[in-house]
Scaffold this motif. Structure first.
Motif, mmCIF file in Angstrom:
data_model
loop_
_atom_site.group_PDB
_atom_site.id
_atom_site.type_symbol
_atom_site.label_atom_id
_atom_site.label_comp_id
_atom_site.label_asym_id
_atom_site.label_seq_id
_atom_site.Cartn_x
_atom_site.Cartn_y
_atom_site.Cartn_z
ATOM 1 N N ALA A 1 0.826 -1.208 0.000
ATOM 2 C CA ALA A 1 0.000 0.000 0.000
ATOM 3 C C ALA A 1 0.859 1.256 0.000
ATOM 4 N N LEU A 2 1.942 1.256 0.757
ATOM 5 C CA LEU A 2 2.843 2.411 0.751
ATOM 6 C C LEU A 2 3.402 2.674 -0.640
ATOM 7 N N GLY A 3 3.625 1.611 -1.402
ATOM 8 C CA GLY A 3 4.175 1.757 -2.743
ATOM 9 C C GLY A 3 3.275 2.502 -3.709
ATOM 10 N N TYR A 4 2.002 2.612 -3.390
ATOM 11 C CA TYR A 4 1.072 3.333 -4.256
ATOM 12 C C TYR A 4 1.190 4.851 -4.096
ATOM 13 N N PHE A 5 1.964 5.315 -3.122
ATOM 14 C CA PHE A 5 1.998 6.740 -2.828
ATOM 15 C C PHE A 5 3.393 7.349 -2.933
ATOM 16 N N GLY A 6 4.332 6.630 -3.486
ATOM 17 C CA GLY A 6 5.631 7.203 -3.781
ATOM 18 C C GLY A 6 6.609 7.225 -2.629
ATOM 19 N N PRO A 7 7.815 7.785 -2.875
ATOM 20 C CA PRO A 7 8.908 7.740 -1.892
ATOM 21 C C PRO A 7 8.590 8.405 -0.554
ATOM 22 N N GLY A 8 7.755 9.411 -0.544
ATOM 23 C CA GLY A 8 7.449 10.112 0.706
ATOM 24 C C GLY A 8 6.193 9.630 1.394
ATOM 25 N N ALA A 9 5.775 8.400 1.077
ATOM 26 C CA ALA A 9 4.485 7.919 1.563
ATOM 27 C C ALA A 9 4.375 7.912 3.082
ATOM 28 N N ARG A 10 5.413 7.501 3.769
ATOM 29 C CA ARG A 10 5.336 7.411 5.236
ATOM 30 C C ARG A 10 5.156 8.788 5.871
ATOM 31 N N LEU A 11 5.722 9.825 5.261
ATOM 32 C CA LEU A 11 5.578 11.176 5.794
ATOM 33 C C LEU A 11 4.249 11.795 5.382
ATOM 34 N N ASP A 12 3.852 11.551 4.140
ATOM 35 C CA ASP A 12 2.629 12.166 3.628
ATOM 36 C C ASP A 12 1.359 11.464 4.081
ATOM 37 N N HIS A 13 1.492 10.194 4.477
ATOM 38 C CA HIS A 13 0.324 9.393 4.863
ATOM 39 C C HIS A 13 0.606 8.714 6.218
ATOM 40 N N PRO A 14 0.563 9.493 7.296
ATOM 41 C CA PRO A 14 0.942 8.948 8.610
ATOM 42 C C PRO A 14 0.089 7.768 9.056
ATOM 43 N N LEU A 15 -1.169 7.726 8.660
ATOM 44 C CA LEU A 15 -1.993 6.583 9.059
ATOM 45 C C LEU A 15 -1.507 5.307 8.380
ATOM 46 N N LEU A 16 -1.113 5.407 7.119
ATOM 47 C CA LEU A 16 -0.581 4.247 6.411
ATOM 48 C C LEU A 16 0.767 3.829 6.995
ATOM 49 N N ASP A 17 1.560 4.803 7.403
ATOM 50 C CA ASP A 17 2.823 4.493 8.087
ATOM 51 C C ASP A 17 2.552 3.734 9.377
ATOM 52 N N LYS A 18 1.534 4.157 10.121
ATOM 53 C CA LYS A 18 1.181 3.466 11.363
ATOM 54 C C LYS A 18 0.756 2.024 11.084
ATOM 55 N N LEU A 19 -0.034 1.825 10.038
ATOM 56 C CA LEU A 19 -0.461 0.469 9.695
ATOM 57 C C LEU A 19 0.738 -0.428 9.403
ATOM 58 N N ALA A 20 1.722 0.098 8.697
ATOM 59 C CA ALA A 20 2.910 -0.691 8.380
ATOM 60 C C ALA A 20 3.695 -1.039 9.639
ATOM 61 N N ARG A 21 3.764 -0.102 10.586
ATOM 62 C CA ARG A 21 4.466 -0.386 11.845
ATOM 63 C C ARG A 21 3.686 -1.389 12.687
ATOM 64 N N ASP A 22 2.370 -1.226 12.742
ATOM 65 C CA ASP A 22 1.548 -2.152 13.518
ATOM 66 C C ASP A 22 1.616 -3.567 12.952
ATOM 67 N N ALA A 23 1.670 -3.668 11.622
ATOM 68 C CA ALA A 23 1.654 -4.985 10.981
ATOM 69 C C ALA A 23 2.821 -5.857 11.439
ATOM 70 N N ARG A 24 3.976 -5.261 11.693
ATOM 71 C CA ARG A 24 5.142 -6.039 12.115
ATOM 72 C C ARG A 24 4.923 -6.732 13.450
ATOM 73 N N GLY A 25 4.049 -6.178 14.267
ATOM 74 C CA GLY A 25 3.816 -6.765 15.584
ATOM 75 C C GLY A 25 3.007 -8.043 15.550
ATOM 76 N N VAL A 26 2.226 -8.260 14.476
ATOM 77 C CA VAL A 26 1.382 -9.452 14.407
ATOM 78 C C VAL A 26 2.224 -10.723 14.429
ATOM 79 N N GLU A 27 3.393 -10.681 13.806
ATOM 80 C CA GLU A 27 4.269 -11.852 13.759
ATOM 81 C C GLU A 27 4.592 -12.385 15.148
ATOM 82 N N PHE A 28 4.680 -11.509 16.131
ATOM 83 C CA PHE A 28 5.143 -11.911 17.467
ATOM 84 C C PHE A 28 4.008 -12.191 18.443
ATOM 85 N N MET A 29 2.782 -12.123 17.981
ATOM 86 C CA MET A 29 1.644 -12.396 18.850
ATOM 87 C C MET A 29 1.247 -13.862 18.747
ATOM 88 N N GLU A 30 1.161 -14.543 19.878
ATOM 89 C CA GLU A 30 0.741 -15.953 19.946
ATOM 90 C C GLU A 30 1.611 -16.868 19.101
#
Length: 386
Positions: free
Chosen positions: A335-364
């Motif tokens: 999803a970040l790739g659809y918004f170009g190199p500055g996606a994490r800065l320009d779309h903070p909610l999408l940046d948050k989703l990407a950070r949150d997603a990494r945590g799923v691997e370590f749950m249960e």
């Protein structure tokens, strides 16, 4: 193709509406995990604060379209979890309620313990925790070093440390796993209150799922009444890690649904914010939508297997969880790739989703653990290869 009945569809519709209240709060909670205390009046809390409380202790369940919901069914919980996580995973995890601890109390607690625990839960919004993982040892029960030793006839003493424990710094009570003696039958679980002398919980810095307030717990000679040791009325083979594994099997489909919700949120973000797509972009996005649908079916199948006590339930739950953690990461990065190199800065909610997603691997349990479990199911013939 699995289809939901009218009752579960009613829950899905209500959860989807509740989730809309969470989206505007997502970035606030990401910046300040304690913001959850300012938002206990949002509609979804009426369900979360009581989810998994059985009917005999919950006289006031959530009622939707004439149906009463207690959150004790796995399919009900996974449908709810996907919708809520698509709203905001952080708010879902930060909310008060019994959840993991409630599942284990239901499996291992005697009537007096259940009454004590669920009465506390129903009195007011109450945070709980589930302390299994240890520093340098993870959730390896064979290497567990936290100990529970007798101290007279009526008490035990709990010593050790736990790590990466969600909500422990804000909880009133929870469950701690400890070892009473060497060997596979020497692991047990106890109910404790965080106000007990010797209990400390220090929040850890995290880059994702910040609302969960992951903590390091220290247990320095914490006295535990004998009546708070879970499973004392059960056979030795039914206590401790055996019950924990059964409980985790019931919870893993929900964690998988949680990952699916994050992946779906990223997918829907692209749909809402990229009005014009090239043919190649549309193809990739359509393919992601199909992967979400496929995973949803697997999660529902695993939830039904758990509810029906099927022999393959644990293996299906592992398959769902492993696939969900991978898709959550891949979907958010795509999803970040659809918004170009500055996606994490320009779309903070999408940046948050990407950070949150990494945590799923370590749950249960991480992906490697889930794959080992799947392999066991295949070798034993409990899981069909088709």
């Amino acid at each position: 193709m699995i289809e939901l009945d009218d009752r579960t569809l009613a829950m899905q519709r209500r959860a989807r509406a509740w989730a809309q209240e969470l989206k505007p709060l997502a970035l606030e909670l990401d910046q300040d995990p304690d913001a959850i205390h300012r938002h206990l009046d949002v509609g979804i809390m009426s369900y979360l604060t009581r989810v998994t409380v059985p009917p005999e202790f919950n006289p006031d369940p959530v009622v939707i379209d004439g149906h009463r919901f207690y959150g004790t069914g796995t399919l009900e919980r996974v449908v709810f979890a996907e919708e809520a996580a698509a709203g905001d995973a952080g708010m879902l995890l930060a909310a008060p309620g019994p959840v993991m601890s409630g599942v284990l109390v239901d499996a291992m607690g005697d009537e007096q313990q259940k009454k004590w625990f669920y009465t506390r839960i129903m009195e007011k919004p109450t945070w709980t925790f589930f302390a299994l993982t240890e520093p340098d040892r993870g959730s390896d029960a064979g290497a567990m070093s936290t100990t529970l030793t007798p101290d007279g006839d009526d008490h035990f003493v709990l010593r050790g440390a736990k790590h990466y424990i969600g909500n422990a710094a804000r909880a009133d009570l929870g469950i701690v796993f400890a070892r009473t003696r060497p060997g596979p039958l020497g692991v047990t679980a106890v109910l404790i209150e965080t106000s007990a002398a010797g209990f400390t919980a220090e929040p850890l810095e995290t880059i994702g799922l910040r609302g969960l307030r992951i903590t390091a717990v220290t247990l320095d000679d914490v006295r535990v009444p004998a009546g708070q040791v879970l499973g004392r009325h059960l056979r030795a083979t039914q206590r401790g890690m055996w019950s924990a594994v059964q409980g985790l099997n019931r919870l893993r489909p929900g964690v998988a649904a949680f990952g699916l919700g994050i992946a779906r949120a990223a997918y829907e973000y692209v749909l809402d914010n990229r009005r014009t797509l090239s043919a190649a972009e549309r193809h990739r996005l359509d393919r992601l939508g199909l992967r979400l649908t496929e995973l949803r079916q697997l999660i529902w199948r695993s939830a039904i297997a758990v509810d029906d006590n099927e022999p393959a339930a644990g293996y299906l739950a592992s398959a769902a969880k492993a696939r969900a953690s991978r898709l959550a990461e891949e979907a958010t990065l795509e999803a970040l790739g659809y918004f170009g190199p500055g996606a994490r800065l320009d779309h903070p909610l999408l940046d948050k989703l990407a950070r949150d997603a990494r945590g799923v691997e370590f749950m249960e349990g991480t992906g490697n653990i889930q794959k080992l479990n799947l392999f066991t199911g295949l070798v034993q013939g409990s899981l069909r290869r088709d």
